[in-house]
Each structure stands twice: as structure tokens, then as C-alpha cells.
Motif scaffolding. Structure first.
Motif, PDB file in Angstrom:
ATOM      1  N   SER A  96      34.535  -7.034   9.476  1.00 46.09           N
ATOM      2  CA  SER A  96      34.651  -6.087  10.584  1.00 46.09           C
ATOM      3  C   SER A  96      35.177  -6.738  11.862  1.00 46.09           C
ATOM      4  CB  SER A  96      33.304  -5.418  10.857  1.00 46.09           C
ATOM      5  OG  SER A  96      32.360  -6.347  11.359  1.00 46.09           O
ATOM      6  N   ILE A  97      34.973  -8.050  12.042  1.00 43.90           N
ATOM      7  CA  ILE A  97      35.422  -8.694  13.282  1.00 43.90           C
ATOM      8  C   ILE A  97      36.695  -9.510  13.096  1.00 43.90           C
ATOM      9  CG2 ILE A  97      33.097  -8.761  14.240  1.00 43.90           C
ATOM     10  CD1 ILE A  97      32.999 -11.741  13.565  1.00 43.90           C
ATOM     11  N   GLN A  98      37.090  -9.769  11.846  1.00 46.89           N
ATOM     12  CA  GLN A  98      38.363 -10.435  11.603  1.00 46.89           C
ATOM     13  C   GLN A  98      39.475  -9.394  11.558  1.00 46.89           C
ATOM     14  OE1 GLN A  98      37.413 -12.306   7.906  1.00 46.89           O
ATOM     15  NE2 GLN A  98      36.326 -14.029   8.843  1.00 46.89           N
ATOM     16  N   PHE A  99      40.646  -9.771  11.983  1.00 42.92           N
ATOM     17  CA  PHE A  99      41.719  -8.795  12.148  1.00 42.92           C
ATOM     18  C   PHE A  99      42.363  -8.366  10.837  1.00 42.92           C
ATOM     19  CE2 PHE A  99      46.331  -8.094  12.519  1.00 42.92           C
ATOM     20  CZ  PHE A  99      46.331  -6.914  13.226  1.00 42.92           C
ATOM     21  N   HIS A 100      42.813  -9.305  10.025  1.00 45.13           N
ATOM     22  CA  HIS A 100      43.829  -9.019   9.031  1.00 45.13           C
ATOM     23  C   HIS A 100      43.383  -8.074   7.924  1.00 45.13           C
ATOM     24  CE1 HIS A 100      45.390 -12.628  11.020  1.00 45.13           C
ATOM     25  NE2 HIS A 100      46.565 -12.128  10.737  1.00 45.13           N
ATOM     26  N   PHE A 101      42.248  -8.320   7.289  1.00 45.31           N
ATOM     27  CA  PHE A 101      41.871  -7.476   6.167  1.00 45.31           C
ATOM     28  C   PHE A 101      41.533  -6.061   6.635  1.00 45.31           C
ATOM     29  CE2 PHE A 101      39.252  -5.810   2.721  1.00 45.31           C
ATOM     30  CZ  PHE A 101      40.057  -6.122   1.635  1.00 45.31           C
ATOM     31  N   ALA A 102      40.800  -5.951   7.734  1.00 39.56           N
ATOM     32  CA  ALA A 102      40.480  -4.620   8.258  1.00 39.56           C
ATOM     33  C   ALA A 102      41.747  -3.864   8.653  1.00 39.56           C
ATOM     34  CB  ALA A 102      39.536  -4.740   9.453  1.00 39.56           C
ATOM     35  N   PHE A 103      42.728  -4.574   9.192  1.00 39.09           N
ATOM     36  CA  PHE A 103      43.996  -3.962   9.569  1.00 39.09           C
ATOM     37  C   PHE A 103      44.728  -3.429   8.344  1.00 39.09           C
ATOM     38  CE2 PHE A 103      48.610  -4.429  10.279  1.00 39.09           C
ATOM     39  CZ  PHE A 103      48.781  -3.639  11.404  1.00 39.09           C
ATOM     40  N   TYR A 104      44.753  -4.209   7.264  1.00 38.12           N
ATOM     41  CA  TYR A 104      45.502  -3.827   6.067  1.00 38.12           C
ATOM     42  C   TYR A 104      44.783  -2.785   5.218  1.00 38.12           C
ATOM     43  CZ  TYR A 104      49.171  -7.367   6.534  1.00 38.12           C
ATOM     44  OH  TYR A 104      50.252  -8.089   6.953  1.00 38.12           O
ATOM     45  N   MET A 105      43.522  -2.560   5.445  1.00 36.63           N
ATOM     46  CA  MET A 105      42.760  -1.646   4.597  1.00 36.63           C
ATOM     47  C   MET A 105      43.294  -0.217   4.623  1.00 36.63           C
ATOM     48  SD  MET A 105      38.845  -2.976   5.187  1.00 36.63           S
ATOM     49  CE  MET A 105      38.036  -1.687   4.237  1.00 36.63           C
ATOM     50  N   SER A 106      44.006   0.162   5.658  1.00 33.86           N
ATOM     51  CA  SER A 106      44.527   1.532   5.749  1.00 33.86           C
ATOM     52  C   SER A 106      46.055   1.576   5.723  1.00 33.86           C
ATOM     53  CB  SER A 106      44.037   2.197   7.039  1.00 33.86           C
ATOM     54  OG  SER A 106      44.540   1.508   8.178  1.00 33.86           O
ATOM     55  N   ARG A 107      46.694   0.452   5.415  1.00 36.90           N
ATOM     56  CA  ARG A 107      48.163   0.437   5.380  1.00 36.90           C
ATOM     57  C   ARG A 107      48.629   0.843   3.990  1.00 36.90           C
ATOM     58  NH1 ARG A 107      48.774  -0.108  10.779  1.00 36.90           N
ATOM     59  NH2 ARG A 107      50.983  -0.154  10.309  1.00 36.90           N
ATOM     60  N   THR A 108      49.656   1.671   3.918  1.00 34.68           N
ATOM     61  CA  THR A 108      50.105   2.224   2.630  1.00 34.68           C
ATOM     62  C   THR A 108      51.009   1.237   1.887  1.00 34.68           C
ATOM     63  OG1 THR A 108      51.873   3.382   3.822  1.00 34.68           O
ATOM     64  CG2 THR A 108      49.863   4.628   3.311  1.00 34.68           C
ATOM     65  N   LEU A 109      50.472   0.070   1.629  1.00 36.87           N
ATOM     66  CA  LEU A 109      51.163  -0.985   0.896  1.00 36.87           C
ATOM     67  C   LEU A 109      50.732  -0.973  -0.569  1.00 36.87           C
ATOM     68  CD1 LEU A 109      50.517  -3.782   3.523  1.00 36.87           C
ATOM     69  CD2 LEU A 109      52.806  -3.011   2.866  1.00 36.87           C
ATOM     70  N   PRO A 110      51.600  -1.387  -1.486  1.00 33.38           N
ATOM     71  CA  PRO A 110      51.152  -1.562  -2.874  1.00 33.38           C
ATOM     72  C   PRO A 110      49.961  -2.510  -2.961  1.00 33.38           C
ATOM     73  CG  PRO A 110      53.549  -1.697  -2.744  1.00 33.38           C
ATOM     74  CD  PRO A 110      53.042  -1.669  -1.331  1.00 33.38           C
ATOM     75  N   ASN A 111      49.939  -3.530  -2.096  1.00 30.01           N
ATOM     76  CA  ASN A 111      48.829  -4.482  -2.096  1.00 30.01           C
ATOM     77  C   ASN A 111      47.511  -3.797  -1.772  1.00 30.01           C
ATOM     78  OD1 ASN A 111      51.434  -5.525  -0.698  1.00 30.01           O
ATOM     79  ND2 ASN A 111      50.630  -7.312  -1.776  1.00 30.01           N
ATOM     80  N   THR A 112      47.542  -2.857  -0.828  1.00 27.84           N
ATOM     81  CA  THR A 112      46.321  -2.159  -0.438  1.00 27.84           C
ATOM     82  C   THR A 112      45.816  -1.268  -1.559  1.00 27.84           C
ATOM     83  OG1 THR A 112      47.074  -2.191   1.859  1.00 27.84           O
ATOM     84  CG2 THR A 112      45.265  -0.686   1.320  1.00 27.84           C
ATOM     85  N   PHE A 113      46.737  -0.577  -2.238  1.00 24.85           N
ATOM     86  CA  PHE A 113      46.313   0.230  -3.386  1.00 24.85           C
ATOM     87  C   PHE A 113      45.715  -0.662  -4.470  1.00 24.85           C
ATOM     88  CE2 PHE A 113      49.617   3.100  -1.584  1.00 24.85           C
ATOM     89  CZ  PHE A 113      48.797   4.183  -1.336  1.00 24.85           C
TER      90      PHE A 113
END
Length: 494
Positions: free
Chosen positions: A130-147
């Protein structure tokens, strides 16, 4: 049963939703899935209107992730359409829904970590996320990686729980559907468990082959129908990126880049606890699998942070194991000084994470000049024609930003049939502005933010990055003057 777990889950959800609200726009890597979600929700069965027919991208991608998010979003999206609200509201919706799906996957992993190690470990990995940027940022990005994360994190949870058929099912599905190179993650994990005699070779083959055949059938049937040609999208991507090594056309990095650049940026000060976590015998099998994946991926020349994002929660788990071990050790002292020093060290790591996350959020919020330019033009000219150059289209613009009464074009080359003079507005790169000064005048510019480190205070300087120039056709009246952008959009003085 653990009230703190719900507190940290709420923190994760707040971080995910906060990233969407502060930074709702998307970049080019996310465009296929976002446009596909738009088309599924708004064009439905009218497949002729789908964006991928006109802009297919370099390689075909699967529609399965877009279909999943569209299905989960459709009830609320239908209300938005019924109320005739701006389509941008739906973009917020689908990104939040995707964030909730990845959060659910993260929660399953944290629960498994709690059961494997301790409640403290499970809760701390959520707090760190919750306090680190990158994973929380990518959690809602419509990337194949996120799916893929939606499948990979429950697979890692099953690994911790010793539920190997479930682990193989989820890893195989993620490989076949979304990211073929995840076989590099499945390889070290299955090898570790084969050597530990926790997983039999017969189970590996039976489950792996059966699930692969089913998943290939699903993706081929669904995607061939929507692409109008027989194909297995992820096989095409694998052939293009790995066999032909075309991914290197987008740049290469040294073998040590993930270890020397990505991990310090993602985990920053928390890495000091990692060696302690790695020293715990109980964590060894998982450390070998996780870092075996990173090591193998490091062989590939083209590298991006998102390529290894699947294991960020697992690394946070190992960090949390280290913190928990030190906590138990300092509590064994009669003096309170060791515990005070421990608390101070943890607080320092929290402060560093919050500072770096704040900086990254600021840069991200101001990194979509194309979207900002389009919104300002539409506000100034409700009924107009706009040509969107590739640089603008790749910096935040999607079909969710379109409004009634405006005609859009994204043609990438002028022809006798399509000329700049056909459009009231041009959104162009700054280097192309001079090509159109005979017919169009600059109305305003929007800038991406970029930051660099300096050797003197303040040590970090935010500057203007790439610019998008909005040019208005000479002689065409404006409904209103373009609204001034936020003062923070010009970073030349920061």
C-alpha cells in the motif's frame, strides 16, 4: 478473525483507487485492452466498430482479459450509459474493477503467507504494497501483465499452501492466455518442488498438458472470432518477441538491471531486511523460485519493470519474514532499547517509501499530455474536428475520452484524401509544429513531467518532458478560449 488484516486490505484498496482517481489515463502499452473494453461495453455485438480492426498494433493480443473486466463492470457501466454520463466515468469504473480483481488476488496471497509464516508477515506485505508505488500503481493498469497477476498471485498462494494441481492450473492459464514468458516463472517453481519431492512429475505433466489444451482451445476460439482469423495471440507474441527477438527493438538493458535498478526503485530502503528473510530456512524454497525467475528473465535483453511485477508481493513477503525475525529477536532482550531501535528503523523505511511514492505519483499525474490536451480542446470546441498524432494518442488518449459532436482522426500519414486542413484542431508533437504553421496557430502546449537527480539540493528536479502542441485552424471561430491548464503542468521552474 484478524482485524488488522482488514485494516491493511483497506489500505491497499485505498491505494489502488487513489491511483485511479489521481491518474485515470493510460499509456500505449495499455491501449489495446482499454480500447477493447470500451468496444465491448459500447459497441457490444457490432464487432465491425471495434478499434483493433483499424489499429491492430504490432502483435495481436487476447480479448480474454478485456472480456473479464467488461463482464464485471457491465452492470454499473449500463447505468452510466443510461444516465448519458461522460464515457470517462466508465474508464474510471473499469480501471477500479481491474484493481479490485488484482487486489483480491493479492489478498489470497497474503492469506497464504500468513498461514505459512505468521499473521505479521501476511499483514506487513499488504502494508508494504500500500505504501510502495509500483505494484499498487500497476494493479489497475490494463496491461497483459496485470491480467496475468490475477492468475499468478493465487498460483503463488497455492504454492505456499502445497496445493500443486491448483498452482499448475493457474500458472498454465496465465502462460497460455496472457504472458507466455511466465513459463520462466513456472520452471524454477516446479523444479524446486520436484527436487523436494513435493510435486510428482506425473502430476506436472497430467495437469499441465490438460490445462494447456483447454486454455489454448478457449483463447483460439474466442480470439479467432474477434480477430477474424485463426490465431493463438500469445503464441504470436512469443514468436515475435522471443524467437525473432523483436522486443529488443524497444531497447536493451544489462543483465544486472533488474537487481541493480528495478529492485532498489521498487523496494528502496526495505531491501535492508531482505537478507534476513532469505536467511530463514523456511523461506529458502520460495526464494529460489522467485530469484530463479528474475535470474532467468535477466538473460532476455529487453527489460521492463512490469515484466517481473508478478513476484513483487512475494519479495515483500520475504522482506516481511526478515522484519518479523528481527522483531522476535529484539523482543527477547530485557532492555527496551533494541526494540526502540527496531521501531525507529521501520519508521525510517516507511518514511522513505512514502517520500519516493509521493514523487512517483506526482510525475505520473503529469505524464499524460495527450489526454490533457484533448480534454481542453473539447471544452473549448464542443463541435469540432480533431486530428490526433501518434505521440498524443500514446500519452493518455482513449475512446473513453471521446464526446458526442466531435469528429476524431488518428491517421498516421497524410494522404490526398486526408490533409491537415481538414481539421479544426491538430494535436501534434512539438517537433512537428512548424509543419503546420501556415494553416494552424498554436493555442497551448501540454507537457509530461520528468525528474532527474542532482548532486546539490534539492537533489531532485522536476522538468518539462515531451510536449503536445494543440494547434487551431486559422479563421475557424472558437466557442470559448481553451481553459488554462493546471499551473503544475509547466515544470520549467520546479
Amino acid at each position: 478473525s484478524d482485524p488488522w488484516a482488514w485494516v491493511w486490505r483497506l489500505c491497499v484498496l485505498s491505494a489502488v483507487v487513489g491511483h485511479v482517481l489521481l491518474c485515470p489515463y493510460t499509456k500505449v502499452e495499455e491501449s489495446f485492452n482499454l480500447q477493447a473494453i470500451h468496444d465491448i461495453l459500447y459497441h457490444r455485438a457490432d464487432i465491425d466498430q471495434y478499434d483493433h480492426h483499424e489499429f491492430p498494433g504490432v502483435v495481436p493480443r487476447t480479448f480474454l482479459g478485456a472480456l473479464l473486466v467488461s463482464a464485471a463492470s457491465s452492470p454499473v457501466a449500463a447505468v452510466i450509459q443510461y444516465l448519458a454520463l461522460p464515457k470517462l466515468f466508465t474508464q474510471y469504473l473499469v480501471r477500479i474493477v481491474l484493481g479490485l480483481l488484482t487486489a483480491h488476488a493479492l489478498f489470497s496471497f497474503s492469506t497464504a503467507a500468513k498461514n505459512k509464516f505468521s499473521p505479521f508477515v501476511g499483514n506487513l506485505l499488504l502494508a508494504l504494497t500500500s505504501i510502495q508505488f509500483h505494484f499498487a500503481f500497476y494493479m489497475s493498469r490494463t496491461l497483459p501483465n496485470t491480467f496475468a497477476v490475477i492468475f499468478v498471485l493465487p498460483a503463488l498462494a497455492a504454492w505456499l499452501e502445497g496445493r500443486f494441481p491448483r498452482m499448475l492450473f493457474l500458472l498454465t492459464a496465465s502462460i497460455v492466455f496472457f504472458r507466455s514468458e511466465l513459463i520462466i516463472l513456472a520452471g524454477p517453481i516446479t523444479l524446486v518442488e520436484l527436487l523436494r519431492r513435493q510435486l510428482s512429475f506425473v502430476t506436472l505433466i497430467k495437469v499441465g498438458v490438460a490445462v494447456a489444451l483447454i486454455c489454448v482451445s478457449i483463447t483460439v476460439l474466442v480470439d479467432s472470432f474477434l480477430w477474424r482469423t485463426w490465431l493463438w495471440p500469445e503464441a504470436v507474441v512469443f514468436y515475435y518477441n522471443t524467437y525473432l527477438n523483436k522486443s529488443s527493438d524497444w531497447g536493451t538493458s544489462p543483465a544486472h538491471w533488474y537487481l541493480s535498478s528495478v529492485l532498489p526503485r521498487v523496494f528502496n530502503a526495505w531491501l535492508v531486511w531482505l537478507p534476513v528473510g532469505l536467511a530463514q530456512r523456511k523461506a529458502w524454497p520460495y526464494a529460489v523460485g522467485i530469484f530463479g525467475f528474475i535470474g532467468l528473465y535477466s538473460i532476455l535483453p529487453h527489460k521492463e519493470l512490469r515484466f517481473i511485477m508478478y513476484v513483487f508481493p512475494a519479495i515483500n513477503m520475504l522482506i516481511a519474514v526478515g522484519v518479523d525475525s528481527i522483531k522476535r529477536w529484539v523482543l527477547s532482550f530485557k532492555s527496551s532499547l533494541p526494540y526502540a531501535a527496531f521501531v525507529l528503523a521501520v519508521a525510517g523505511c516507511v518514511a522513505v517509501s512514502l517520500a519516493t511514492t509521493s514523487l512517483a505519483v506526482y510525475a505520473s499525474v503529469h505524464n499524460y499530455p495527450g489526454a490533457e490536451a484533448l480534454l481542453r480542446v473539447q471544452a473549448a470546441s464542443p463541435n469540432t474536428t480533431i486530428h490526433i498524432a501518434p505521440a498524443a494518442a500514446m500519452s493518455g488518449i482513449s475512446r473513453f475520452l471521446e464526446v458526442p459532436g466531435v469528429s476524431y482522426s488518428k491517421v498516421e500519414a497524410w494522404t490526398t484524401a486526408v490533409q491537415p486542413t481538414d481539421f479544426d484542431w491538430l494535436l501534434v508533437e512539438d517537433k512537428d509544429e512548424d509543419l503546420h504553421t501556415s494553416t494552424h496557430d498554436r493555442a497551448f502546449a501540454t507537457y509530461a513531467a520528468m525528474w532527474r537527480l542532482t548532486k546539490t539540493p534539492p537533489f531532485i528536479v522536476v522538468q518539462n518532458g515531451d510536449a503536445i502542441i494543440a494547434m487551431h485552424k486559422r479563421g475557424v471561430p472558437l466557442a470559448s478560449a481553451p481553459a488554462a491548464g493546471p499551473a503544475s503542468n509547466d515544470h520549467s521552474e520546479l
